[in-house]
Design a protein around this motif. Structure first.
Motif, short mmCIF file in Angstrom:
data_model
loop_
_atom_site.label_atom_id
_atom_site.label_comp_id
_atom_site.label_asym_id
_atom_site.label_seq_id
_atom_site.Cartn_x
_atom_site.Cartn_y
_atom_site.Cartn_z
N GLY A 1 0.83 -1.19 0.00
CA GLY A 1 0.00 0.00 0.00
C GLY A 1 0.87 1.24 0.00
O GLY A 1 1.89 1.29 0.68
N GLN B 1 -0.15 4.30 0.90
CA GLN B 1 -0.58 5.29 1.89
C GLN B 1 -0.02 4.94 3.29
O GLN B 1 0.85 4.10 3.42
CB GLN B 1 -2.11 5.37 1.90
CG GLN B 1 -2.73 5.64 0.54
CD GLN B 1 -2.23 6.92 -0.10
OE1 GLN B 1 -2.08 7.94 0.57
NE2 GLN B 1 -1.97 6.86 -1.41
N GLN C 1 -1.22 -0.10 5.28
CA GLN C 1 -1.02 -1.13 4.26
C GLN C 1 -1.79 -2.40 4.64
O GLN C 1 -2.04 -2.65 5.81
CB GLN C 1 0.46 -1.48 4.10
CG GLN C 1 1.34 -0.29 3.71
CD GLN C 1 1.80 0.50 4.93
OE1 GLN C 1 2.16 -0.08 5.95
NE2 GLN C 1 1.79 1.82 4.82
N ARG C 2 -2.08 -3.19 3.64
CA ARG C 2 -2.74 -4.48 3.84
C ARG C 2 -1.68 -5.58 3.79
O ARG C 2 -0.84 -5.59 2.90
CB ARG C 2 -3.78 -4.68 2.74
CG ARG C 2 -4.62 -5.94 2.84
CD ARG C 2 -5.46 -5.99 4.10
NE ARG C 2 -6.34 -4.89 4.33
CZ ARG C 2 -7.59 -4.83 3.89
NH1 ARG C 2 -8.09 -5.80 3.16
NH2 ARG C 2 -8.35 -3.80 4.18
N ASP D 1 -4.72 -4.87 8.38
CA ASP D 1 -4.04 -3.61 8.06
C ASP D 1 -2.94 -3.32 9.07
O ASP D 1 -3.11 -3.57 10.28
CB ASP D 1 -5.04 -2.45 8.08
CG ASP D 1 -6.02 -2.51 6.93
OD1 ASP D 1 -5.75 -3.24 5.95
OD2 ASP D 1 -7.06 -1.83 7.00
#
Length: 218
Positions: A181, A183, A186-187, A206
């Motif tokens: 991710g 941003q 994150q996943r 997450d």
């Protein structure tokens, strides 16, 4: 020169930490035992010694952190390593995660792109407990093609996308755990290589990691 001492108080705090992350959902007893066996305060500046067993990340310099113990345990549990497997870690940092994998008796190859952190780890006496860990200064996006293929790959920084070169360095049947991710959040993904160019992707919780950057930093 810093003295490395692991006293009863620190061992007691470590047991409390393990109980805490067990309550948060970590079930792999081998992973929990590894966390319990490793003096986390050794990996931190002495200023953090009194709070080293709180379940949170701390700065280690160069804009990097030692990950929250729950996060270390979570990623390690997902990776599902077996003794003597060949494992690649992207992002050595303090070497705490590397030593957790060392406790699990894997043959670990770990890469750090920050030269100052790499040099600190080189002189860190505790790492000598794990002769199966090999340390490299390099670009994590490139992996270590010379030593590939790997049974497992663990990425400890946030990648905006899954690095193709790392997928190529996985054995068929191998697994990679990576936070993805661009941003702040994150996943966590687990990628299983089911064929030369075939992959199965599992999506988990997450997390928030420092970004995975290209190149090396002197």
């Amino acid at each position: 020169m810093r003295r490395y001492e692991d006293n009863y108080k620190q061992k007691g705090l470590r047991k409390q930490l393990v109980d805490n992350i067990r309550q948060k959902g970590i079930t792999d007893e081998n992973v929990l035992a590894a966390i319990n066996n490793i003096p986390r305060h050794y990996f931190l500046d002495t200023a953090f010694e009194g709070i080293a067993y709180e379940d949170r990340a701390f700065p280690i310099g160069e804009g990097q952190t030692i990950s929250q113990p729950y996060t270390v345990a979570y990623q390690t549990q997902l990776l599902d390593v077996k003794p003597f497997e060949k494992v690649l870690e992207i992002g050595t940092g303090s070497a705490y995660q590397a030593c957790v994998l060392g406790e699990l008796k894997v043959n670990l190859y770990t890469i750090e792109r920050q030269k100052k952190l790499f040099d600190l780890v080189k002189t860190f006496p505790y790492k000598s407990k794990y002769p199966t860990i090999k340390f490299f200064y390099g670009d994590g996006y490139e992996g270590l093609p010379t030593y590939a293929p790997f049974d497992k790959i663990l990425v400890t920084a946030a990648a905006p996308a899954i690095p193709e070169k790392l997928l190529k360095q996985l054995k068929v049947g191998g697994k990679m755990v990576i936070p993805v991710g661009a941003q702040d959040i994150q996943r966590m993904l687990r990628i299983t290589k089911t064929g030369e160019d075939e992959f199965q992707e599992e999506v988990f919780d997450d997390f928030s990691f420092v970004p995975m950057l290209t190149g090396k930093k002197g």
